[in-house]
Design a protein around this motif. Structure first.
Motif, PDB file in Angstrom:
ATOM      1  N   ASN A  27       0.810  -1.215   0.000  1.00 31.70           N
ATOM      2  CA  ASN A  27       0.000   0.000   0.000  1.00 31.70           C
ATOM      3  C   ASN A  27       0.846   1.269   0.000  1.00 31.70           C
ATOM      4  OD1 ASN A  27      -0.049   1.192   2.976  1.00 31.70           O
ATOM      5  ND2 ASN A  27      -0.043  -1.023   3.149  1.00 31.70           N
ATOM      6  N   VAL A  28       1.996   1.255   0.636  1.00 29.50           N
ATOM      7  CA  VAL A  28       2.869   2.429   0.621  1.00 29.50           C
ATOM      8  C   VAL A  28       3.406   2.671  -0.787  1.00 29.50           C
ATOM      9  CG1 VAL A  28       5.042   3.370   1.512  1.00 29.50           C
ATOM     10  CG2 VAL A  28       3.470   2.175   3.056  1.00 29.50           C
ATOM     11  N   GLU A  29       3.690   1.603  -1.506  1.00 30.61           N
ATOM     12  CA  GLU A  29       4.180   1.726  -2.876  1.00 30.61           C
ATOM     13  C   GLU A  29       3.090   2.216  -3.814  1.00 30.61           C
ATOM     14  OE1 GLU A  29       7.287   1.750  -3.467  1.00 30.61           O
ATOM     15  OE2 GLU A  29       7.787   1.039  -1.467  1.00 30.61           O
ATOM     16  N   HIS A  74      -4.363  12.671   0.980  1.00 32.88           N
ATOM     17  CA  HIS A  74      -4.483  11.500   0.102  1.00 32.88           C
ATOM     18  C   HIS A  74      -5.688  10.696   0.567  1.00 32.88           C
ATOM     19  CE1 HIS A  74      -0.669  11.618  -2.047  1.00 32.88           C
ATOM     20  NE2 HIS A  74       0.020  11.619  -0.938  1.00 32.88           N
ATOM     21  N   ARG A  75      -6.387  10.139  -0.366  1.00 33.12           N
ATOM     22  CA  ARG A  75      -7.463   9.206  -0.052  1.00 33.12           C
ATOM     23  C   ARG A  75      -7.349   8.063  -1.049  1.00 33.12           C
ATOM     24  NH1 ARG A  75     -13.989  10.205  -0.235  1.00 33.12           N
ATOM     25  NH2 ARG A  75     -14.530   8.176   0.639  1.00 33.12           N
ATOM     26  N   VAL A  76      -7.281   6.825  -0.531  1.00 29.75           N
ATOM     27  CA  VAL A  76      -7.102   5.653  -1.384  1.00 29.75           C
ATOM     28  C   VAL A  76      -8.115   4.586  -0.998  1.00 29.75           C
ATOM     29  CG1 VAL A  76      -5.487   3.874  -2.178  1.00 29.75           C
ATOM     30  CG2 VAL A  76      -4.612   6.113  -1.506  1.00 29.75           C
ATOM     31  N   LYS A  77      -8.738   3.998  -1.999  1.00 32.26           N
ATOM     32  CA  LYS A  77      -9.638   2.860  -1.806  1.00 32.26           C
ATOM     33  C   LYS A  77      -9.043   1.698  -2.585  1.00 32.26           C
ATOM     34  CE  LYS A  77     -13.783   0.902  -1.058  1.00 32.26           C
ATOM     35  NZ  LYS A  77     -14.383   0.683   0.219  1.00 32.26           N
ATOM     36  N   TYR A  78      -8.649   0.643  -1.857  1.00 32.51           N
ATOM     37  CA  TYR A  78      -8.076  -0.541  -2.485  1.00 32.51           C
ATOM     38  C   TYR A  78      -9.201  -1.490  -2.860  1.00 32.51           C
ATOM     39  CZ  TYR A  78      -3.868   1.434  -0.504  1.00 32.51           C
ATOM     40  OH  TYR A  78      -2.845   2.289  -0.196  1.00 32.51           O
ATOM     41  N   LEU A  79      -9.274  -1.862  -4.132  1.00 32.08           N
ATOM     42  CA  LEU A  79     -10.364  -2.699  -4.622  1.00 32.08           C
ATOM     43  C   LEU A  79      -9.943  -4.137  -4.878  1.00 32.08           C
ATOM     44  CD1 LEU A  79     -11.806  -0.016  -7.032  1.00 32.08           C
ATOM     45  CD2 LEU A  79     -12.644  -0.625  -4.760  1.00 32.08           C
ATOM     46  N   ALA A 106      -7.608  12.976  -9.379  1.00 37.86           N
ATOM     47  CA  ALA A 106      -8.210  11.648  -9.254  1.00 37.86           C
ATOM     48  C   ALA A 106      -7.371  10.649 -10.042  1.00 37.86           C
ATOM     49  CB  ALA A 106      -9.641  11.662  -9.777  1.00 37.86           C
ATOM     50  N   TYR A 107      -7.337   9.414  -9.535  1.00 39.79           N
ATOM     51  CA  TYR A 107      -6.575   8.349 -10.176  1.00 39.79           C
ATOM     52  C   TYR A 107      -7.382   7.054 -10.153  1.00 39.79           C
ATOM     53  CZ  TYR A 107      -2.846  11.174  -7.870  1.00 39.79           C
ATOM     54  OH  TYR A 107      -2.057  12.164  -7.367  1.00 39.79           O
ATOM     55  N   VAL A 108      -7.201   6.255 -11.186  1.00 38.97           N
ATOM     56  CA  VAL A 108      -7.660   4.878 -11.192  1.00 38.97           C
ATOM     57  C   VAL A 108      -6.473   4.034 -11.627  1.00 38.97           C
ATOM     58  CG1 VAL A 108      -9.209   3.190 -12.252  1.00 38.97           C
ATOM     59  CG2 VAL A 108     -10.073   5.453 -11.650  1.00 38.97           C
ATOM     60  N   ILE A 109      -6.047   3.110 -10.761  1.00 39.64           N
ATOM     61  CA  ILE A 109      -4.917   2.222 -11.056  1.00 39.64           C
ATOM     62  C   ILE A 109      -5.480   0.890 -11.531  1.00 39.64           C
ATOM     63  CG2 ILE A 109      -2.910   0.999 -10.134  1.00 39.64           C
ATOM     64  CD1 ILE A 109      -2.673   3.183  -8.012  1.00 39.64           C
ATOM     65  N   SER A 110      -5.019   0.449 -12.694  1.00 44.59           N
ATOM     66  CA  SER A 110      -5.503  -0.810 -13.274  1.00 44.59           C
ATOM     67  C   SER A 110      -4.360  -1.780 -13.496  1.00 44.59           C
ATOM     68  CB  SER A 110      -6.181  -0.547 -14.623  1.00 44.59           C
ATOM     69  OG  SER A 110      -7.265   0.325 -14.460  1.00 44.59           O
ATOM     70  N   ASP A 111      -4.665  -3.053 -13.336  1.00 43.09           N
ATOM     71  CA  ASP A 111      -3.710  -4.114 -13.643  1.00 43.09           C
ATOM     72  C   ASP A 111      -3.453  -4.079 -15.147  1.00 43.09           C
ATOM     73  OD1 ASP A 111      -3.058  -6.951 -14.619  1.00 43.09           O
ATOM     74  OD2 ASP A 111      -2.793  -7.123 -12.440  1.00 43.09           O
ATOM     75  N   CYS A 118      -7.607  -1.821  -9.570  1.00 45.46           N
ATOM     76  CA  CYS A 118      -6.992  -2.242  -8.312  1.00 45.46           C
ATOM     77  C   CYS A 118      -7.180  -1.213  -7.209  1.00 45.46           C
ATOM     78  CB  CYS A 118      -5.502  -2.497  -8.520  1.00 45.46           C
ATOM     79  SG  CYS A 118      -5.193  -3.807  -9.726  1.00 45.46           S
ATOM     80  N   ALA A 119      -7.171   0.052  -7.564  1.00 41.98           N
ATOM     81  CA  ALA A 119      -7.332   1.114  -6.565  1.00 41.98           C
ATOM     82  C   ALA A 119      -7.854   2.366  -7.248  1.00 41.98           C
ATOM     83  CB  ALA A 119      -6.004   1.419  -5.878  1.00 41.98           C
ATOM     84  N   LYS A 120      -8.581   3.131  -6.476  1.00 43.07           N
ATOM     85  CA  LYS A 120      -8.952   4.469  -6.918  1.00 43.07           C
ATOM     86  C   LYS A 120      -8.502   5.406  -5.802  1.00 43.07           C
ATOM     87  CE  LYS A 120     -13.728   3.933  -5.358  1.00 43.07           C
ATOM     88  NZ  LYS A 120     -15.133   4.004  -5.750  1.00 43.07           N
ATOM     89  N   ALA A 121      -8.113   6.604  -6.194  1.00 41.60           N
ATOM     90  CA  ALA A 121      -7.516   7.502  -5.206  1.00 41.60           C
ATOM     91  C   ALA A 121      -7.700   8.951  -5.617  1.00 41.60           C
ATOM     92  CB  ALA A 121      -6.018   7.189  -5.067  1.00 41.60           C
ATOM     93  N   GLU A 122      -7.497   9.817  -4.653  1.00 35.50           N
ATOM     94  CA  GLU A 122      -7.469  11.253  -4.910  1.00 35.50           C
ATOM     95  C   GLU A 122      -6.404  11.895  -4.033  1.00 35.50           C
ATOM     96  OE1 GLU A 122     -11.889  12.339  -6.555  1.00 35.50           O
ATOM     97  OE2 GLU A 122     -11.500  12.743  -4.432  1.00 35.50           O
TER      98      GLU A 122
END
Length: 155
Positions: A27-29, A74-79, A106-111, A118-122
């Motif tokens: 999660n830190v990475e 920072h706000r992160v939601k791990y999906l 805003a961010y959306v991280i995808s595999d 995998c995660a959405k964040a702001e």
């Protein structure tokens, strides 16, 4: 606010050492990946680093001298877990809020293989005068750079 903003797609390499004991990117990475995507999209802070590719939107590298862009939140939601791969993760980036003295990315991280989110964040940032520590209002030219990328929050 745009219903369908322009989205900046960034590819950020994962490192073998980013994995934790559970075998997925720690999660830190994930926060490091967000930072890399933010710099890829909007440029490194002026006066830092060496020459390279121009960012998609020259926001951070064209601020007046003595101006810092500081993270306020920072706000992160791990999906789902982001599994280490020897290919870059895909991150979609846009502006989700634009206020008088702060803005949110805003961010959306995808595999990169499964395309699973995998995660959405702001990240909320503000420009600050380095000498005085005072908050700076977003200048009209900075706002103009961000407006085409203004869209909805991921939360």
């Amino acid at each position: 606010m745009n219903k369908t903003p322009q989205v900046i797609r960034c590819s950020v390499g994962m490192r073998w050492g980013d994995m934790d004991a559970y075998g997925h990117v720690n999660n830190v990475e994930i926060l490091r990946i967000l930072e890399e995507a933010r710099i890829h999209a909007f440029g490194p802070p002026g006066g830092t680093g060496g020459p390279g590719r121009e960012p998609v939107v020259a926001l951070f590298n064209n601020v007046p001298e003595g101006t810092q862009a500081l993270v306020a939140e920072h706000r992160v939601k791990y999906l789902s877990p982001l599994t280490y791969r020897n290919i870059p993760a895909e991150i979609d980036v846009w502006i989700s809020a634009l206020k008088g003295a702060s803005f949110t990315i805003a961010y959306v991280i995808s595999d990169p293989v499964t395309a699973e989110t995998c995660a959405k964040a702001e990240t909320t940032l503000a420009f600050v005068d380095a000498a005085s520590g005072r908050l700076l209002r977003i200048a009209p030219d900075q706002k103009a750079l961000m407006l085409p990328y203004l869209g909805a929050s991921v939360f």
